[in-house]
Design an enzyme around this catalytic site. Sequence first.
Site, PDB file in Angstrom:
ATOM      1  N   ASP A 145      -1.277  -7.050  27.438  1.00 59.30           N
ATOM      2  CA  ASP A 145      -1.492  -8.267  26.405  1.00 59.30           C
ATOM      3  C   ASP A 145      -2.880  -8.019  26.417  1.00 59.30           C
ATOM      4  O   ASP A 145      -3.540  -8.858  27.102  1.00 59.30           O
ATOM      5  CB  ASP A 145      -0.807  -9.397  27.366  1.00 59.30           C
ATOM      6  CG  ASP A 145      -1.095 -10.678  26.127  1.00 59.30           C
ATOM      7  OD1 ASP A 145      -1.460 -10.367  25.064  1.00 59.30           O
ATOM      8  OD2 ASP A 145      -1.197 -11.781  26.864  1.00 59.30           O
ATOM      9  N   SER A 146      -3.307  -7.808  25.184  1.00 62.78           N
ATOM     10  CA  SER A 146      -4.817  -7.882  24.934  1.00 62.78           C
ATOM     11  C   SER A 146      -4.847  -7.720  23.239  1.00 62.78           C
ATOM     12  O   SER A 146      -3.944  -7.048  22.467  1.00 62.78           O
ATOM     13  CB  SER A 146      -5.348  -6.513  25.151  1.00 62.78           C
ATOM     14  OG  SER A 146      -6.779  -6.290  24.522  1.00 62.78           O
ATOM     15  N   ASN A 148      -6.946  -6.451  21.487  1.00 64.06           N
ATOM     16  CA  ASN A 148      -7.369  -4.928  21.118  1.00 64.06           C
ATOM     17  C   ASN A 148      -5.982  -4.106  20.689  1.00 64.06           C
ATOM     18  O   ASN A 148      -6.131  -3.370  19.712  1.00 64.06           O
ATOM     19  CB  ASN A 148      -8.055  -4.168  21.929  1.00 64.06           C
ATOM     20  CG  ASN A 148      -9.345  -4.781  22.453  1.00 64.06           C
ATOM     21  OD1 ASN A 148     -10.060  -5.222  21.613  1.00 64.06           O
ATOM     22  ND2 ASN A 148      -9.672  -5.188  23.787  1.00 64.06           N
ATOM     23  N   ASP A 262     -11.361  -9.379  15.746  1.00 61.75           N
ATOM     24  CA  ASP A 262     -11.671  -9.358  14.299  1.00 61.75           C
ATOM     25  C   ASP A 262     -13.140  -9.336  14.009  1.00 61.75           C
ATOM     26  O   ASP A 262     -13.428  -8.415  13.056  1.00 61.75           O
ATOM     27  CB  ASP A 262     -11.057 -10.859  13.416  1.00 61.75           C
ATOM     28  CG  ASP A 262     -11.596 -12.097  14.270  1.00 61.75           C
ATOM     29  OD1 ASP A 262     -12.022 -12.076  15.025  1.00 61.75           O
ATOM     30  OD2 ASP A 262     -11.032 -13.068  13.513  1.00 61.75           O
ATOM     31  N   THR A 299     -16.433 -22.521  17.015  1.00 56.38           N
ATOM     32  CA  THR A 299     -17.603 -22.016  16.543  1.00 56.38           C
ATOM     33  C   THR A 299     -18.683 -21.526  17.311  1.00 56.38           C
ATOM     34  O   THR A 299     -19.144 -20.391  17.107  1.00 56.38           O
ATOM     35  CB  THR A 299     -18.263 -23.080  15.414  1.00 56.38           C
ATOM     36  OG1 THR A 299     -17.230 -23.345  14.285  1.00 56.38           O
ATOM     37  CG2 THR A 299     -19.333 -22.296  14.567  1.00 56.38           C
TER      38      THR A 299
END
Length: 334
Positions: A145-146, A148, A262, A299
């Site tokens: 579970d990544s 990437n 992202d 943020t």
Amino acid sequence: MGGGDVSKEMGTCSLAYRRGDHKLRKFVTARSIKFLLLAAISFALITLACRSSRPWFNSSIAVADQISRSRKGYTLLMNTWKRYDLLKKSVSHYASCSRLDSIHIVWSEPNPPSESLKKYLEKVVKKKARDGHEVELVFDVNKEDSLNNRFKEIKDLKTDAVFSIDDDIIFPCHTVDFAFNVWESAPETMVGFVPRVHWPEQSNGKADYYTYSGWWSVWWSGTYSMVLSKAAFFHKKYLSLYTNDMPASIREFTTKNRNCEDIAMSFLVANATNAPPIWVKGKIYEIGSTGISSIGGHTEKRTHCVNRFVAEFGRMPLVYTSMKAVDSRSLWFW
């Protein structure tokens, strides 16, 4: 008649003249305003009627769409996690897009997809396919579970174009097709719907320190330097570069922190091209609940990612731009 009487009579005539002139101006002004208003309404109605009745206008869009369909399509790369209702809705929608070639679902759950889910989606894809075009449906099942996983190399992709999308985001097919057309004009860069920006920070006295900013900063400044991979086109070669050439420390960082894959992809593409991404205007429909961006400290975490990646790459590769691609065929003025 005396001089006083003549002056009085002339004054009376002058007053009558001024009153008459004032009434005439009011009349002319009112008539002018009504005429201009009527002319504007008439022009709008005539233009609307002509646009709907012009066979060449509608046929030009049809021809453009036909030409687009004749080219190679794109692969939809959809990231999902235990939201089967959203997955069904999204696959059902995108399966009807005319230039879609295949759908790859990035599956990172502990258990493999159920047979009932696979059969349901296969049936939907077959039913929604246009003009007899068969869309391939593939589950890319991962053991780990990544985050990437959404950029893991896929060796047998038939298309150069990859449309990366989250399972809770819907765009109309004509909007996706337009973004694909934009990408075809610049296939080396990222083309997407969700812009973000980084800014150099001057207040803390640190050299080469940057802050990550969201939509409102983009809106206010008219500037961006990233498009998020939750809704973006890019070339399939970047999947290979992300998997094989991206510094392993960055992939480990995104896996551990469950964030910023992202941004890492934006860094990768910008570093390879030295060019900015392209933001495409489009109406976004979010059918799921709020994501990690609504969590406190988001943020600050993204800012940390930006500066971590700058250190890893040895420079800031992101490039600013103010360009936005808009489909002018549906606009009155452009």
